[in-house]
Design a protein around this motif. Structure first.
Motif, PDB file in Angstrom:
ATOM      1  N   LEU A  52      46.392  -8.143  -9.305  1.00  0.00           N
ATOM      2  CA  LEU A  52      45.700  -8.198 -10.079  1.00  0.00           C
ATOM      3  C   LEU A  52      45.979  -6.784 -11.388  1.00  0.00           C
ATOM      4  CD1 LEU A  52      42.081  -7.493  -8.652  1.00  0.00           C
ATOM      5  CD2 LEU A  52      43.488  -5.462 -10.537  1.00  0.00           C
ATOM      6  N   PHE A  53      46.216  -5.791 -10.678  1.00  0.00           N
ATOM      7  CA  PHE A  53      46.632  -4.836 -11.552  1.00  0.00           C
ATOM      8  C   PHE A  53      46.868  -4.780 -12.820  1.00  0.00           C
ATOM      9  CE2 PHE A  53      44.514  -2.698  -8.674  1.00  0.00           C
ATOM     10  CZ  PHE A  53      43.816  -1.370  -9.095  1.00  0.00           C
ATOM     11  N   HIS A  54      48.658  -5.586 -12.378  1.00  0.00           N
ATOM     12  CA  HIS A  54      49.718  -6.032 -13.066  1.00  0.00           C
ATOM     13  C   HIS A  54      49.819  -7.203 -14.209  1.00  0.00           C
ATOM     14  CE1 HIS A  54      53.371  -8.209 -14.953  1.00  0.00           C
ATOM     15  NE2 HIS A  54      52.990  -8.968 -14.643  1.00  0.00           N
ATOM     16  N   THR A  55      48.159  -8.426 -14.146  1.00  0.00           N
ATOM     17  CA  THR A  55      47.046  -8.842 -14.688  1.00  0.00           C
ATOM     18  C   THR A  55      47.209  -7.664 -15.491  1.00  0.00           C
ATOM     19  OG1 THR A  55      47.652 -10.933 -13.716  1.00  0.00           O
ATOM     20  CG2 THR A  55      45.543 -10.521 -15.336  1.00  0.00           C
ATOM     21  N   MET A  98      41.112 -16.580 -22.558  1.00  0.00           N
ATOM     22  CA  MET A  98      43.060 -15.316 -21.926  1.00  0.00           C
ATOM     23  C   MET A  98      43.226 -15.923 -20.304  1.00  0.00           C
ATOM     24  SD  MET A  98      42.619 -11.328 -22.125  1.00  0.00           S
ATOM     25  CE  MET A  98      41.998 -10.791 -23.713  1.00  0.00           C
ATOM     26  N   ILE A  99      42.383 -16.410 -19.577  1.00  0.00           N
ATOM     27  CA  ILE A  99      43.104 -16.296 -18.838  1.00  0.00           C
ATOM     28  C   ILE A  99      43.659 -17.893 -18.111  1.00  0.00           C
ATOM     29  CG2 ILE A  99      41.831 -17.328 -16.210  1.00  0.00           C
ATOM     30  CD1 ILE A  99      39.132 -15.293 -16.164  1.00  0.00           C
ATOM     31  N   ALA A 100      43.350 -18.856 -19.122  1.00  0.00           N
ATOM     32  CA  ALA A 100      43.613 -20.145 -19.147  1.00  0.00           C
ATOM     33  C   ALA A 100      45.498 -20.287 -19.686  1.00  0.00           C
ATOM     34  CB  ALA A 100      43.036 -21.155 -19.602  1.00  0.00           C
ATOM     35  N   MET A 101      45.099 -19.381 -21.131  1.00  0.00           N
ATOM     36  CA  MET A 101      46.534 -18.970 -21.669  1.00  0.00           C
ATOM     37  C   MET A 101      47.560 -18.471 -20.556  1.00  0.00           C
ATOM     38  SD  MET A 101      46.794 -19.959 -24.958  1.00  0.00           S
ATOM     39  CE  MET A 101      47.786 -19.410 -25.321  1.00  0.00           C
ATOM     40  N   SER A 130      49.563 -16.848  -2.168  1.00  0.00           N
ATOM     41  CA  SER A 130      49.190 -18.023  -2.536  1.00  0.00           C
ATOM     42  C   SER A 130      48.585 -18.125  -3.674  1.00  0.00           C
ATOM     43  CB  SER A 130      48.240 -17.832  -1.517  1.00  0.00           C
ATOM     44  OG  SER A 130      47.813 -16.815  -1.723  1.00  0.00           O
ATOM     45  N   PRO A 131      48.956 -19.586  -3.855  1.00  0.00           N
ATOM     46  CA  PRO A 131      48.202 -19.571  -5.632  1.00  0.00           C
ATOM     47  C   PRO A 131      46.893 -19.080  -5.435  1.00  0.00           C
ATOM     48  CG  PRO A 131      49.295 -21.810  -4.428  1.00  0.00           C
ATOM     49  CD  PRO A 131      49.132 -20.456  -3.599  1.00  0.00           C
ATOM     50  N   ILE A 132      45.472 -19.416  -4.358  1.00  0.00           N
ATOM     51  CA  ILE A 132      44.258 -18.726  -4.248  1.00  0.00           C
ATOM     52  C   ILE A 132      44.113 -16.978  -4.573  1.00  0.00           C
ATOM     53  CG2 ILE A 132      42.034 -18.713  -2.877  1.00  0.00           C
ATOM     54  CD1 ILE A 132      43.119 -20.811  -1.367  1.00  0.00           C
ATOM     55  N   LYS A 133      44.947 -16.201  -4.118  1.00  0.00           N
ATOM     56  CA  LYS A 133      45.280 -15.025  -4.327  1.00  0.00           C
ATOM     57  C   LYS A 133      45.797 -14.713  -5.502  1.00  0.00           C
ATOM     58  CE  LYS A 133      46.162 -12.980  -0.085  1.00  0.00           C
ATOM     59  NZ  LYS A 133      47.012 -12.541   0.830  1.00  0.00           N
ATOM     60  N   GLN A 134      46.018 -15.713  -6.674  1.00  0.00           N
ATOM     61  CA  GLN A 134      46.565 -15.533  -7.730  1.00  0.00           C
ATOM     62  C   GLN A 134      45.542 -15.775  -8.592  1.00  0.00           C
ATOM     63  OE1 GLN A 134      49.951 -17.819  -8.953  1.00  0.00           O
ATOM     64  NE2 GLN A 134      51.246 -18.109  -6.828  1.00  0.00           N
ATOM     65  N   MET A 135      44.850 -16.765  -8.116  1.00  0.00           N
ATOM     66  CA  MET A 135      43.859 -17.404  -9.238  1.00  0.00           C
ATOM     67  C   MET A 135      42.746 -15.870  -9.170  1.00  0.00           C
ATOM     68  SD  MET A 135      41.617 -20.445  -8.881  1.00  0.00           S
ATOM     69  CE  MET A 135      39.424 -20.438  -9.765  1.00  0.00           C
ATOM     70  N   GLY A 181      41.528  -9.375 -12.629  1.00  0.00           N
ATOM     71  CA  GLY A 181      42.062  -8.536 -13.196  1.00  0.00           C
ATOM     72  C   GLY A 181      42.057  -8.309 -15.271  1.00  0.00           C
ATOM     73  N   ILE A 182      41.631  -9.646 -15.454  1.00  0.00           N
ATOM     74  CA  ILE A 182      40.833  -9.912 -16.542  1.00  0.00           C
ATOM     75  C   ILE A 182      39.227  -9.059 -16.594  1.00  0.00           C
ATOM     76  CG2 ILE A 182      40.278 -12.202 -18.072  1.00  0.00           C
ATOM     77  CD1 ILE A 182      43.502 -11.038 -18.428  1.00  0.00           C
ATOM     78  N   GLY A 183      38.567  -9.673 -15.801  1.00  0.00           N
ATOM     79  CA  GLY A 183      37.229  -9.044 -15.948  1.00  0.00           C
ATOM     80  C   GLY A 183      37.815  -7.482 -16.265  1.00  0.00           C
TER      81      GLY A 183
END
Length: 417
Positions: A8-11, A202-205, A224-229, A235-237
């Protein structure tokens, strides 16, 4: 859970430090400052302080003074000067920049005033419209004098009719409140519209970029992919709220310092001098809910794409939904109480803009707003659950994405994990 916060914070920090974000934020702040200081900017570039100098050639010797009096009631920034030279000399003075235009006054066969105006350009429609209105009022005055109408009778003839609009609905907005609300809602709709499109894209990109660089393969092994999503969505929010906070604070302080100059103008008409707190609260609520709705949709659509070139094709239907909602909202500004607007305000992909439109312009029961918010929240949850399943399989898919049939493939991969 620690991995979730790391992503989250990395994004958030990665996007916050990016050159594109910094440049876009600076440019947007400059635009906000320009809009809130528009009067000062216009005066800075206007050599005459917003005034138009007009040379008047009066062939009759009797029209200049009454024309000047009529025009003074319409626009006091138009400065008339009776020109004593010839028509050619007046045109030369316009070409040299001494005057903005020259107007030649005369009488027709019925002894009514006529005019010909010349300028370097006739693009200034406001100026020539005011000159025409002044001549029309002069003609009306001369016609009235020919049929022996007194000034009092002439005033009564053109006195506007009394036409009051009274709403019978309890707590309904007055006409003045509606006009202010319409302008305010119009501006905030633009903010919601552009923000949802920009940050969802931005998220899709972000997802497509990581897949194309094979970073995703490394991330999947540890998170896990779900946590990533959901980490990327939040993060973008946070990034969007940071950028909007910069815009709003800049706009607020700039407006506050220029309110006297802007009062009565565009900002006065739009009601920005007295923004209802409830309207701002609803704008924030529907902005956040709209963001999460389209961000979730954009995240799992982005997971289906492994090449950045394919991202626009994949998210085009989502973008069209946002555009459709915005266009319906634009129609609703004129008819916010129509059945069509009421029905579409409960369609979740349109709710963020259209329900906000109804809340801003009408006095609707709280339960209607809560139903709209409830439908929106339910849709977000369903979309999040479905999107998480698609995302989990989609991030493992590589190669060209040709159609939405890839969603089925992504779900199949999720089942096999």
């Amino acid at each position: 859970m620690n991995n979730f916060w790391i992503i989250l914070f990395h994004t958030y920090l990665n996007k916050l430090k990016s050159k594109s974000f910094i440049v876009m934020t600076i440019l947007s702040v400059v635009i906000v400052l320009a809009l809130t200081n528009i009067n000062n900017i216009i005066n800075l570039f206007d050599k005459n302080g917003g005034k138009d100098k007009i040379a008047v050639l009066d062939e009759t010797g009797q029209l200049y003074e009454p024309f000047k009096q009529q025009l003074n009631t319409i626009n006091k920034k138009i400065i008339l000067t009776q020109y004593k030279g010839s028509e050619k000399e007046a045109e030369a003075a316009v070409e040299k920049g001494k005057f903005d235009a020259v107007i030649q006054l005369g009488l027709n066969e019925q002894q009514m005033p006529i005019a010909t105006s010349k300028a370097m350009s006739i693009a200034d429609t406001e100026l020539f419209s005011d000159l025409e209105r002044g001549l029309q009022q002069l003609k009306t005055m001369m016609t009235a004098s020919k049929i022996n109408l007194t000034p009092q009778q002439l005033q009564k003839l053109y006195e506007p009719v009394s036409f009051k609009k009274i709403a019978l609905e309890k707590n309904a907005k007055t006409e003045e409140q509606l006009n202010q609300a319409r302008g305010l809602v119009y501006i905030l709709l633009f903010v919601i519209y552009f923000s949802v499109i920009m940050y969802a894209n931005m998220i899709a990109m972000e997802v497509a970029t990581e897949k194309s660089s094979r970073v995703m393969e490394i991330l999947i092994s540890s998170v896990s992919p779900i946590k990533q999503m959901f980490a990327k969505i939040l993060g973008i929010g946070l990034l969007s709220l940071t950028q909007l906070a910069v815009f709003l604070l800049t706009g607020y302080y700039s407006l506050k310092s220029n309110m006297d100059a802007l009062k009565g103008g565009l900002f006065g008409v739009f009601g920005l001098g007295d923004i209802p707190v409830a309207t701002i609260i609803y704008a924030v609520i529907f902005f956040i809910l709209g963001y999460f709705l389209y961000a979730t949709l954009a995240a799992f659509l982005g997971s289906l794409v492994s090449r950045i070139e394919d991202i626009q094709q994949m998210i085009t239907p989502m973008t069209m939904l946002v555009v459709a909602g915005f266009m319906i909202a634009m129609f609703g500004l004129g008819k916010p109480d129509s059945t069509f607007i009421t029905v579409t305000s409960y369609i979740p992909f349109f709710t963020p803009m259209i329900m906000f439109l109804r809340v801003g312009m009408l006095t609707i029961p709280l339960w209607e707003v809560l139903i709209g918010i409830g439908i929106l929240l339910t849709t977000i949850i369903i979309l999040a659950i479905f999107g998480a399943r698609v995302y989990r399989g989609g991030v493992l898919m590589y190669g060209k994405s040709n159609s939405y049939k890839d969603i089925k493939k992504a779900l199949q991969l999720t089942k096999n994990q």
